[in-house]
Motif scaffolding. Structure first.
Motif, PDB file in Angstrom:
ATOM      1  N   LEU A 113       0.842  -1.201   0.000  1.00 42.29           N
ATOM      2  CA  LEU A 113       0.000   0.000   0.000  1.00 42.29           C
ATOM      3  C   LEU A 113       0.872   1.244   0.000  1.00 42.29           C
ATOM      4  CD1 LEU A 113      -2.722  -0.912   2.672  1.00 42.29           C
ATOM      5  CD2 LEU A 113      -2.879  -1.129   0.190  1.00 42.29           C
ATOM      6  N   TYR A 114       0.528   2.196  -0.848  1.00 41.54           N
ATOM      7  CA  TYR A 114       1.298   3.439  -0.904  1.00 41.54           C
ATOM      8  C   TYR A 114       0.443   4.652  -0.562  1.00 41.54           C
ATOM      9  CZ  TYR A 114       4.932   0.629  -2.919  1.00 41.54           C
ATOM     10  OH  TYR A 114       5.890  -0.326  -3.097  1.00 41.54           O
ATOM     11  N   ASN A 115      -0.827   4.399  -0.258  1.00 34.68           N
ATOM     12  CA  ASN A 115      -1.719   5.493   0.117  1.00 34.68           C
ATOM     13  C   ASN A 115      -1.215   6.118   1.415  1.00 34.68           C
ATOM     14  OD1 ASN A 115      -2.977   3.132  -1.107  1.00 34.68           O
ATOM     15  ND2 ASN A 115      -4.840   4.315  -1.167  1.00 34.68           N
ATOM     16  N   ARG A 116      -1.697   7.316   1.710  1.00 37.97           N
ATOM     17  CA  ARG A 116      -1.442   7.967   2.992  1.00 37.97           C
ATOM     18  C   ARG A 116      -2.803   8.187   3.638  1.00 37.97           C
ATOM     19  NH1 ARG A 116       3.977   8.302   4.449  1.00 37.97           N
ATOM     20  NH2 ARG A 116       3.281   9.929   5.821  1.00 37.97           N
ATOM     21  N   PHE A 117      -2.864   7.980   4.948  1.00 37.66           N
ATOM     22  CA  PHE A 117      -4.134   8.029   5.652  1.00 37.66           C
ATOM     23  C   PHE A 117      -4.071   8.997   6.826  1.00 37.66           C
ATOM     24  CE2 PHE A 117      -3.750   3.920   3.617  1.00 37.66           C
ATOM     25  CZ  PHE A 117      -4.964   3.823   2.947  1.00 37.66           C
ATOM     26  N   ASP A 118      -5.202   9.658   7.063  1.00 41.90           N
ATOM     27  CA  ASP A 118      -5.337  10.526   8.234  1.00 41.90           C
ATOM     28  C   ASP A 118      -5.576   9.693   9.483  1.00 41.90           C
ATOM     29  OD1 ASP A 118      -5.198  12.928   6.656  1.00 41.90           O
ATOM     30  OD2 ASP A 118      -7.224  12.458   5.988  1.00 41.90           O
ATOM     31  N   CYS A 119      -6.116   8.498   9.288  1.00 44.96           N
ATOM     32  CA  CYS A 119      -6.421   7.628  10.415  1.00 44.96           C
ATOM     33  C   CYS A 119      -6.372   6.170   9.968  1.00 44.96           C
ATOM     34  CB  CYS A 119      -7.806   7.959  10.979  1.00 44.96           C
ATOM     35  SG  CYS A 119      -8.235   6.999  12.435  1.00 44.96           S
ATOM     36  N   VAL A 120      -5.852   5.330  10.843  1.00 50.34           N
ATOM     37  CA  VAL A 120      -5.928   3.881  10.661  1.00 50.34           C
ATOM     38  C   VAL A 120      -6.737   3.350  11.838  1.00 50.34           C
ATOM     39  CG1 VAL A 120      -4.645   1.710  10.602  1.00 50.34           C
ATOM     40  CG2 VAL A 120      -3.727   3.740   9.435  1.00 50.34           C
ATOM     41  N   VAL A 121      -7.770   2.572  11.531  1.00 51.65           N
ATOM     42  CA  VAL A 121      -8.641   2.010  12.560  1.00 51.65           C
ATOM     43  C   VAL A 121      -8.616   0.492  12.418  1.00 51.65           C
ATOM     44  CG1 VAL A 121     -10.981   1.946  13.482  1.00 51.65           C
ATOM     45  CG2 VAL A 121     -10.129   4.047  12.453  1.00 51.65           C
ATOM     46  N   SER A 122      -8.568  -0.193  13.556  1.00 48.16           N
ATOM     47  CA  SER A 122      -8.587  -1.647  13.530  1.00 48.16           C
ATOM     48  C   SER A 122      -9.346  -2.153  14.754  1.00 48.16           C
ATOM     49  CB  SER A 122      -7.163  -2.208  13.516  1.00 48.16           C
ATOM     50  OG  SER A 122      -7.192  -3.609  13.395  1.00 48.16           O
ATOM     51  N   ILE A 123     -10.422  -2.866  14.510  1.00 45.43           N
ATOM     52  CA  ILE A 123     -11.238  -3.406  15.593  1.00 45.43           C
ATOM     53  C   ILE A 123     -10.908  -4.892  15.766  1.00 45.43           C
ATOM     54  CG2 ILE A 123     -13.580  -3.757  16.476  1.00 45.43           C
ATOM     55  CD1 ILE A 123     -12.740  -0.781  16.123  1.00 45.43           C
ATOM     56  N   ASP A 124     -10.246  -5.208  16.863  1.00 49.08           N
ATOM     57  CA  ASP A 124      -9.938  -6.588  17.274  1.00 49.08           C
ATOM     58  C   ASP A 124      -9.022  -7.352  16.328  1.00 49.08           C
ATOM     59  OD1 ASP A 124     -11.630  -6.097  19.391  1.00 49.08           O
ATOM     60  OD2 ASP A 124     -13.258  -7.344  18.651  1.00 49.08           O
ATOM     61  N   ALA A 125      -8.374  -6.723  15.386  1.00 45.87           N
ATOM     62  CA  ALA A 125      -7.624  -7.482  14.380  1.00 45.87           C
ATOM     63  C   ALA A 125      -6.106  -7.480  14.581  1.00 45.87           C
ATOM     64  CB  ALA A 125      -7.950  -6.948  12.986  1.00 45.87           C
ATOM     65  N   LEU A 126      -5.537  -6.493  15.232  1.00 48.06           N
ATOM     66  CA  LEU A 126      -4.075  -6.400  15.327  1.00 48.06           C
ATOM     67  C   LEU A 126      -3.406  -7.626  15.940  1.00 48.06           C
ATOM     68  CD1 LEU A 126      -3.438  -2.640  16.200  1.00 48.06           C
ATOM     69  CD2 LEU A 126      -3.559  -3.749  13.967  1.00 48.06           C
ATOM     70  N   PRO A 127      -4.011  -8.298  16.937  1.00 46.93           N
ATOM     71  CA  PRO A 127      -3.340  -9.481  17.496  1.00 46.93           C
ATOM     72  C   PRO A 127      -3.154 -10.625  16.499  1.00 46.93           C
ATOM     73  CG  PRO A 127      -5.039  -8.722  18.994  1.00 46.93           C
ATOM     74  CD  PRO A 127      -5.201  -7.956  17.711  1.00 46.93           C
ATOM     75  N   PHE A 128      -3.797 -10.560  15.354  1.00 49.61           N
ATOM     76  CA  PHE A 128      -3.655 -11.621  14.360  1.00 49.61           C
ATOM     77  C   PHE A 128      -2.419 -11.434  13.485  1.00 49.61           C
ATOM     78  CE2 PHE A 128      -8.138 -11.636  15.487  1.00 49.61           C
ATOM     79  CZ  PHE A 128      -8.319 -12.980  15.781  1.00 49.61           C
ATOM     80  N   ALA A 129      -1.703 -10.329  13.666  1.00 45.48           N
ATOM     81  CA  ALA A 129      -0.478 -10.098  12.897  1.00 45.48           C
ATOM     82  C   ALA A 129       0.599 -11.078  13.353  1.00 45.48           C
ATOM     83  CB  ALA A 129       0.004  -8.663  13.094  1.00 45.48           C
ATOM     84  N   LYS A 130       1.338 -11.599  12.403  1.00 40.32           N
ATOM     85  CA  LYS A 130       2.449 -12.503  12.740  1.00 40.32           C
ATOM     86  C   LYS A 130       3.594 -11.728  13.367  1.00 40.32           C
ATOM     87  CE  LYS A 130       1.158 -15.763   9.176  1.00 40.32           C
ATOM     88  NZ  LYS A 130       1.226 -15.987   7.752  1.00 40.32           N
ATOM     89  N   ASP A 131       3.780 -10.473  12.943  1.00 38.30           N
ATOM     90  CA  ASP A 131       4.869  -9.637  13.455  1.00 38.30           C
ATOM     91  C   ASP A 131       4.282  -8.269  13.803  1.00 38.30           C
ATOM     92  OD1 ASP A 131       7.112  -8.064  13.908  1.00 38.30           O
ATOM     93  OD2 ASP A 131       8.224  -8.840  12.175  1.00 38.30           O
ATOM     94  N   GLU A 132       3.887  -8.106  15.068  1.00 35.86           N
ATOM     95  CA  GLU A 132       3.227  -6.857  15.475  1.00 35.86           C
ATOM     96  C   GLU A 132       4.125  -5.646  15.319  1.00 35.86           C
ATOM     97  OE1 GLU A 132       1.501  -7.361  19.365  1.00 35.86           O
ATOM     98  OE2 GLU A 132       0.064  -8.847  18.635  1.00 35.86           O
ATOM     99  N   ALA A 133       5.432  -5.805  15.582  1.00 34.66           N
ATOM    100  CA  ALA A 133       6.361  -4.677  15.435  1.00 34.66           C
ATOM    101  C   ALA A 133       6.408  -4.203  13.982  1.00 34.66           C
ATOM    102  CB  ALA A 133       7.759  -5.064  15.921  1.00 34.66           C
ATOM    103  N   GLN A 134       6.467  -5.139  13.037  1.00 38.61           N
ATOM    104  CA  GLN A 134       6.478  -4.774  11.614  1.00 38.61           C
ATOM    105  C   GLN A 134       5.152  -4.135  11.217  1.00 38.61           C
ATOM    106  OE1 GLN A 134       9.079  -4.879   9.319  1.00 38.61           O
ATOM    107  NE2 GLN A 134       7.605  -3.608   8.223  1.00 38.61           N
TER     108      GLN A 134
END
Length: 158
Positions: A113-134
């Motif tokens: 993704l190369y877009n730029r965003f004013d806000c990133v929202v995530s409901i209950d999904a971040l813990p599913f990342a394999k690498d949270e730091a990345q």
């Protein structure tokens, strides 16, 4: 059959969620997470005065929350999710010409993704990342200078 296919196509399951969420819950939102009416009000309250033009919904599922963001904040929304079925469902249930788009993207592939965003929202999904730091690094790259990350979290399903 994937979990989205089961939930989204099961009238009984959907009626239970609708009853649990309450009558004032937006009917097109598909309340399958911790996204309560109170959370919707908090998110709208935090963002309404900032007037975001572009919002990224990480882990958008079937797209109901992305469509709600678009209507509540009058902004462009890109919803991304790893489930092809959920994204197809979201596209099918979004009005043509709407400023809401959906794309199949895994958290590990946000670098595409190369877009730029004013806000990133995530409901209950971040813990599913394999690498949270990345993932957090990628989110930081995608946010505009004064951009904001708003998220909820829960334990991932086994």
């Amino acid at each position: 059959m994937g979990s989205y296919q089961y939930r989204l196509n099961n009238d009984f399951f959907n009626s239970l969620w609708t009853k649990a969420a309450g009558e004032i819950y937006p009917s097109n939102l598909q309340p399958y997470s911790s996204c309560t009416v109170e959370l919707l009000e908090q998110i709208q309250g935090k963002l309404i005065n900032k007037k975001p033009k572009a919002v990224l919904d990480l882990g958008c599922g079937a797209g109901g929350f992305s469509r709600w963001l678009n209507q509540a904040l009058d902004c462009d929304v890109l919803g991304v999710d790893r489930s092809e079925f959920a994204i197809e469902y979201a596209k099918h249930h979004t009005q043509e010409g709407s400023s809401v788009e959906f794309s199949v993207v895994e958290f590990e592939n946000l670098s595409r993704l190369y877009n730029r965003f004013d806000c990133v929202v995530s409901i209950d999904a971040l813990p599913f990342a394999k690498d949270e730091a990345q993932l957090l690094s990628d989110i930081h790259r995608l946010l505009n200078m004064d951009g904001q990350l708003i998220f909820t979290t829960r334990e991932p399903l086994e």
